[in-house]
Enzyme design. Structure first.
Site, mmCIF file in Angstrom:
data_model
loop_
_atom_site.group_PDB
_atom_site.id
_atom_site.type_symbol
_atom_site.label_atom_id
_atom_site.label_comp_id
_atom_site.label_asym_id
_atom_site.label_seq_id
_atom_site.Cartn_x
_atom_site.Cartn_y
_atom_site.Cartn_z
ATOM 1 N N SER A 206 -9.775 -0.504 7.121
ATOM 2 C CA SER A 206 -9.255 -0.359 5.754
ATOM 3 C C SER A 206 -8.539 -1.572 5.181
ATOM 4 O O SER A 206 -8.158 -1.563 4.015
ATOM 5 C CB SER A 206 -8.323 0.849 5.678
ATOM 6 O OG SER A 206 -9.057 2.031 5.850
ATOM 7 N N SER B 185 -9.735 2.117 2.986
ATOM 8 C CA SER B 185 -8.893 2.892 2.104
ATOM 9 C C SER B 185 -7.934 2.041 1.278
ATOM 10 O O SER B 185 -7.361 2.520 0.306
ATOM 11 C CB SER B 185 -8.065 3.884 2.930
ATOM 12 O OG SER B 185 -7.165 3.180 3.788
ATOM 13 N N LYS C 2 0.848 -1.195 0.000
ATOM 14 C CA LYS C 2 0.000 0.000 0.000
ATOM 15 C C LYS C 2 0.886 1.248 0.000
ATOM 16 O O LYS C 2 1.902 1.277 0.695
ATOM 17 C CB LYS C 2 -0.902 -0.031 1.248
ATOM 18 C CG LYS C 2 -1.991 1.040 1.282
ATOM 19 C CD LYS C 2 -2.895 0.841 2.508
ATOM 20 C CE LYS C 2 -4.015 1.860 2.605
ATOM 21 N NZ LYS C 2 -4.890 1.636 3.769
#
Lengths: 525, 98
Positions: free
Chosen positions: A182, A158, A83
């Site tokens: 997330s 997210s 990420k």
């Protein structure tokens, strides 16, 4: 020799075994993923950066060490996506924000160092909501990520980029971060596995901070085994992180192995009354009920527990998170790094004016909303009524969990109240977006571990549904063991490979049909 | 319960060093008023005797030995700077001209 598709469709554990047995090389494996990324990322927008050279160099290095007979870590040679919230030395890191566009970290996050030490080629950096604020990955400054199950839908947030990459076989594993869900919620809406470790279980050094008392790094995978393998690589004490738990990583892979074949007699599984029923999509609730029945048939004792203060969890979270974020994001002041713009029509502007203009230009709407909300909640005269009160609610939530874990070994609930919604549907209504995290947020407030695994697809829309398993703090192995037991029960019921991803449409075919509405690049700001 | 006016939002934005356009102010003020009203429900929980929980873990300061260790070079530290000169960050004026 397996085809390219075969290689990318193996589990990470199978990839590790194949590499160890010499069935294929890490260069072949990594190249197969890079090829798939090249073909599908223009449609999915799951990756913001692809590090072709770096990934292949690591793969070649692992291959030569293996050829020389070196004893390598289990996942050596298995590629991974990270990420874009974790710092990667030499590779641009943006946290999905225009403010950090082009920023190149001069150091690695501890988790990235651990991936490198484990010999895992890093394919690239995955898309995310700006500074991890969001539940849909629509708040990325670089355009939304699309859900491989339906390109018009969100992949969760997210960490939608990480979960979409894993669901679409662009990467077998990915790193996520979970501040309010997330990792788990994107896992649920893409049909993959996502785990949030106990707070402090994985180092956050070098991870761009959102809300420091809530943030947790964890694995995204397609199976519970793969998640546990990655969790063991990244977990463990780090002297660089003052919130890192000073204890060895629990034996998670062993817990998964024992869980797979476990008779659940004697295991008490608690259904949280406040996290089911009203407000949950019918297909989500139906898949949840089905999983509960499977667990019951396997011998588990199902008990209903009540956590009466969960009704205040969302409100407390949306005070604590913005408050901590407003403080953490004060570092983006346009002085030492990040975007710097001058205010219009001002000669020789002051530092203050440049800061204000730069922060307006660099931050998206959701980030501004939360910084302003957090600044307000911390401001004189409002602190006690908002931030102070929210911290008391946090105590009540932690007590609710304590009481629930006296009645049950683990707790379960649906991971998200609905399946993936359509891109754009909730963008103008922040409150509606926030409510998507209702089931995942309590675990972050209390710091306990949580895991989401696929529990099937909803009847009404054919989209994947996740089930969440929660355990007491530092008892991560317990949630992995029960998760593995449920995964095995579901696989038996589903037949085939036992993976819900078998039922996903072929994203390569969908992409080439051009059925996606609007190219990603047109939506990128 | 909330009454967060457009002026309040402009003031808080100024405190947070975010200069908003008029259009952004109009949009955010309405949304923030709604959000502040909603989060205000936490005041329904009578909790005078409940200790606040700031963090899931008891925190202790971590210190390290006071010894010289490798660090970033000036070039590395300045590599991402919007502007620099003579091995220093170059920033807009901080003091007023008067």
């Amino acid at each position: 020799m397996p085809t390219v598709t075969d290689l990318t469709h193996l589990t990470a554990a199978q990839m590790a075994d194949g590499l160890a047995a010499g069935e294929f090389t890490s260069v072949e494996l990594t190249q197969a993923h890079l090829d798939r990324i090249a073909a599908l990322n223009p449609v999915l927008n799951a990756f913001l950066q692809v590090d072709t050279d770096g990934a292949l160099a690591t793969a070649a290095d692992v291959d030569s060490r293996r050829a020389a007979g070196e004893d390598l870590p289990r996942l050596a040679g298995v590629p991974i996506a990270v990420k874009d919230i974790a710092c990667t030395q030499g590779i641009p890191t943006t946290a999905g924000s225009k403010t950090l566009e082009g920023w190149i970290p001069p150091y690695d996050a501890t988790i990235v160092t651990r991936l490198k030490d484990a010999g895992m080629p890093i394919l690239g950096k995955t898309n995310m909501d700006e500074f991890a604020m969001g539940s849909s990955t629509e708040h990325s400054a670089f355009g939304p990520t699309r859900n491989p199950w339906d390109l018009d839908r969100i992949p969760g947030g997210s960490g939608g980029g990480s979960s979409a990459a894993v669901a679409a076989f662009l990467a077998p594993l990915a790193i996520g971060s979970d501040t309010g869900g997330s990792i788990r919620q994107p896992g649920a809406v893409t049909g993959t596995v996502g785990a949030k470790p106990t707070y402090g279980g994985v180092s956050r050094y070098g991870v761009i901070a959102l809300a420091s008392s809530l943030d947790q790094i964890g694995p995204c995978a397609r199976t519970i085994t793969d998640a546990a393998l990655l969790h063991e690589v990244i977990g463990g004490h780090d002297p660089m992180d003052s919130t890192s738990i000073d204890a060895p990583v629990p034996h998670l892979v062993a817990a998964v192995e024992s869980g797979k074949s476990r008779d659940l007699t004697g295991t008490r599984i608690g259904i949280v009354r406040e996290l089911t029923g009203e407000g949950y999509q019918a297909g989500v609730q139906a898949r949840f009920d089905e999983s509960v029945e499977l667990l019951r048939q396997a011998g588990a004792e199902i008990v209903e527990v009540s956590c009466p203060h969960f009704q205040y969890a969302m409100a407390a979270y949306y005070l604590i998170l913005p408050s901590e974020a407003s403080s953490n994001l004060a570092r983006y002041d346009a002085m030492r790094y990040g975007l710097r713009v001058g205010p219009d029509g001002v000669d020789a502007p002051s530092a203050e004016q440049v800061m204000a203009a730069s922060r307006d230009a660099g931050f998206g709407d959701e980030v501004k909303r939360r910084i302003i909300l957090g600044t307000y909640a911390l401001s004189s005269g409002y602190y006690d009524a908002y931030y102070g009160q929210a911290q008391k609610v946090r105590t009540l939530i932690a007590r609710d969990f304590e009481a629930a874990f006296e009645q049950a070994d683990v707790l379960i609930s649906p991971t998200a109240p609905t399946t993936a919604f359509k891109i754009g549907d909730k963008m103008e209504d922040p409150m509606a977006m926030y409510l998507n995290d209702i089931a995942t947020i309590p675990a972050n407030l209390a710091g306990i571990p949580g895991l989401s695994l696929p529990s099937g697809v909803a009847d009404e829309d054919g989209l994947p549904v996740g089930i969440q398993i929660l355990a007491p703090a530092t008892q991560d192995q317990r949630m992995y063991a029960v998760g593995a037991a449920l995964e095995a029960l579901l696989a038996k019921q589903w037949g085939g490979s036992g993976s819900v991803l078998d039922r996903a449409p072929d994203v390569a075919a969908t992409a080439s049909n051009g059925s996606v509405t609007g190219a990603v690049s047109e939506e990128a700001k | 319960m909330s009454e967060l006016s457009r002026d309040d939002v402009a003031h808080v934005a100024m405190l947070a060093r975010i200069q908003l356009t008029d259009e952004e102010l109009d949009r955010l003020a309405g949304q923030l008023d709604q959000i502040v009203g909603w989060v205000g429900q936490i005041n329904e929980v009578a909790a005078d005797d409940v200790p606040p929980m700031s963090h899931p873990l008891p925190l202790t300061n971590v210190t390290r030995a006071d010894e010289v260790r490798p660090s970033l070079t000036a070039e590395q530290a300045l590599a991402n700077a919007p502007a620099s000169e003579l091995d220093r960050f170059s920033v807009p004026r901080i003091l007023d001209e008067e």
